[in-house]
Structure formats: C-alpha cells, structure tokens
Write an enzyme that holds these catalytic residues in place. Sequence first.
Site, PDB file in Angstrom:
ATOM      1  N   ASP A   1       2.330  -2.851  -7.205  1.00 57.36           N
ATOM      2  CA  ASP A   1       1.867  -3.034  -5.825  1.00 57.36           C
ATOM      3  C   ASP A   1       1.275  -4.421  -5.588  1.00 57.36           C
ATOM      4  OD1 ASP A   1      -0.419  -2.618  -7.315  1.00 57.36           O
ATOM      5  OD2 ASP A   1      -1.056  -0.817  -6.257  1.00 57.36           O
TER       6      ASP A   1
ATOM      7  N   ASN B   1       0.814  -1.219   0.000  1.00 60.07           N
ATOM      8  CA  ASN B   1       0.000   0.000   0.000  1.00 60.07           C
ATOM      9  C   ASN B   1       0.847   1.268   0.000  1.00 60.07           C
ATOM     10  OD1 ASN B   1      -2.409  -1.410  -0.038  1.00 60.07           O
ATOM     11  ND2 ASN B   1      -2.593  -1.466   2.188  1.00 60.07           N
TER      12      ASN B   1
ATOM     13  N   HIS C   1      -7.848   0.557  -5.990  1.00 56.99           N
ATOM     14  CA  HIS C   1      -8.905   1.024  -6.886  1.00 56.99           C
ATOM     15  C   HIS C   1      -9.578   2.291  -6.360  1.00 56.99           C
ATOM     16  CE1 HIS C   1      -9.318  -3.315  -8.616  1.00 56.99           C
ATOM     17  NE2 HIS C   1      -8.250  -2.683  -9.036  1.00 56.99           N
TER      18      HIS C   1
ATOM     19  N   ASP D   1      -7.345   5.023  -7.402  1.00 56.98           N
ATOM     20  CA  ASP D   1      -7.446   5.156  -8.865  1.00 56.98           C
ATOM     21  C   ASP D   1      -8.673   5.969  -9.258  1.00 56.98           C
ATOM     22  OD1 ASP D   1      -5.140   3.744  -9.316  1.00 56.98           O
ATOM     23  OD2 ASP D   1      -6.134   1.846  -9.772  1.00 56.98           O
TER      24      ASP D   1
END
Length: 414
Positions: A108, A51, A127, A130
């Site tokens: 990642d 992360n 996500h 993103d």
Amino acid sequence: MGCMRYLSEAHLRGFERYKYSSIDTSFLSVYVMHPFWNYCVKFVPKWLAPNVLTFVGFLMTVVNFILIAYYDWGFEAANSETGNTVPAWVWTVAAINILIYYNLDGMDGKQARRTGTSGPLGELFDHGLDSYSAALIPIYLFSLFGTHDLPPIRMFFVIWNVFLNFYLTHVEKYNTGVMFLPWGYDFTMWGVSGMLFVATVFGPEMYRFSIYGFTVANMFEFVLIGSGMVSSHPIIARNIYLSYKNKTGKMRPMWEMLRPFFAFVWLFVITVVWSFFSRNDVINKEPRILWILYGTIFSNIACRLIVAQMSDTRCDAFNVLMWPLAATVGVCCFPYYQQVFDTDLTSDTERWILYGLTIFSTLAHWHYGYGVVSEMCDHFHIRCFKITKQTVAAEEELQDVVEDAKPTENVEEV
C-alpha cells in the site's frame, strides 16, 4: 460528524508538518519482500487508491475470524478425540488470506508513492487497522491447539504479548520520531501462514503432540513471548536511549516519555481483574468475545497513540472506553454482590453484559475511526478510497509544507 470532533487544531497542524521516517533492517523484508512488492505493485492500476489495498487486506483478517469462529466458537474443536472438527479447507483459506493481508500491507505504501498520494492519512489508516489485526490474528491459532493444550487464561497472556509488541513500536516512535520496523513482523506473518498451511496438509492434529509433557502449544508460547523479549524489547529500549543520548528524538521529560504506558497498563490491570476474578468464570465461558472486547479497546488506545505521535501532540493517559469497562468489571467481580443485592449475578447475566459492552465498545471504536478519517479527509481535501486530482494536489502541497518546516529528527543519527 456533527458536533463531535476527535481531532483538535493542534492535531491537524501536526499532521500538516508530519513526515514519515522509518528504518527497516530486517533482511527478509529488505532483500526479499520489498523487491517482491516493488515488482507486484507494477500490476496494480494507478487509479486504485492505496487505502483500498490496506482495507482489503484488513478484511482478509476479518474473514478469517468469522470463518474460524463459525466452526470453532469456543476453541474446542481441537479437543475432540477424533481430530479437529474444523474442515481442512478453512485452514487453507485462512493461510491464503493471511498472505494477502501481509502482502497488501507491504504494497500500500509503494502504491501511494507510485501514485503521488503519500500522506499522513495513509499511514494512520494502515497502522490503525493493523492494531485491530493484532487482536484478530492470534485468535486463529488458538483453534489449532484447543482449550486443553492452551487454556483461555494462557490465551490471555499470549494476546497481551502481541499487544505489547505492537504497542512498544509506537511508543518508540512517539519518543524517537522514527518508525523502527520490527524484525519479528515479517517472520510472524510467514510463520502464521505456514502453521495454517501445515494444518491443511497434515491436519491440525500435528499440533497436539508433546515431548515429556512439553506441548506444541508450550513451544508456541515460548517462541512468541521469547522472540519479543530477545529481538524487540531490548532494541526498542536502546533506540529510545540513543535518541536521548544523541538528542535526536522528541526529548520529552521522563513522565511524558512514559505517558503512553498509563492507558496501556490501566487496561491490562482491569482485564486481569475480570479474567481472574469473574464471579462466573467468564474467561472460560466466553473467551472469544472477551478477546474481541479487549482487542477493540486496545486498538482504540493504540490508534490514539498513533494520532499523537504522528501529530506530535500529547498522548492520552486514560482511554474513555475504560470507564464502562471498569464499571462492568466492578459489578462482575464484586465479592459481596449477593449480600448487597440479595441475589447473585448469574452466568447468563454476566454473559449478556459482556456482549453488550463488546457491541458498545466496537461501535464507539468504529465511530472514532470513521470520525478521524473523515476529519482528515475534510482538512486535506482528499478522499480516503479514491484518487482525485485534488488528492494529488493536496499531497503535493502538503509535501511543500513539510519541506519548508524545520526537521525534528535526523534519521541517520538515531
């Protein structure tokens, strides 16, 4: 998080059963980028949490936004007759940062598998960020064209096209249970970085010419919108159709299948009203803040959909952040404001309302993101940015639970 919780017991139980399924058929991704990322990840220390890579990559997009906004807040630098006033080094930094973001985003997951820390938190974190980047990245390119070649109202539809492409991928997974990785993502990242590098070498004036009235900005819009309509939307529709035909997806009733679109369409309608019918033409006076507001609320909608599809729960049909947005639009677009209140809504007043709503929505979205991550960390006894023995043990236990659970889809059949 005190008494406010964003994840129900159903969400958490769903995350316990969750297992990532994806299909990537992009030749650029499969034959070029994945081998490259597999090589690069070997140089990443095993003590570094996946992360951290995700978050550092996201921060690169934030740095780009702040940097370009400092030199070109109103997208007017490209309008200058003497050339774009943004320094050349800014485009270089922006291009490099995009590549850093893209490559860390690809590494990642490999770092997670390499360290034995794969799990639902990493995918959700990835996500979710993103979805925010989907709003930030198009804004960089607007400064290459300026408001003369790409007026704010056309910027509005470009941004919404990016939102749609991102959102449809997760609607697809919500209904099929499989993440079909879009071809356009890899090419878009290289394309964006390439455009910024070209601006470094030849100057952004490269993007100001036209042929028979057809500008580079027109080409940018045509390629961006057309590529989604050709290479993404039909494939997503086909994958959902096949999941129903072969009974490999979630097999939701029609209205439940369409439920993710409700909040998305509501947001689109509300933002269209404000953009077109603002009493003070706010879209031309504060486009950058407007895009951040729209992007923040979109990101919140997308994050809640991602939570629903990963936990196999029902998604929201309406987003709570749209209530203050709808109220604001109602005030700022009310046609009889002067007759009712015996005064007019000034441009400065609407601007400060926009700023206030953007700050409120941003803080609310950050609180939601922090709350969801914290609740998942507490539930799975892990740390978001640190690998511990408990983290690895928790992920191994989670994998055992997943293996014991009955699979909900067959990836190969979809």
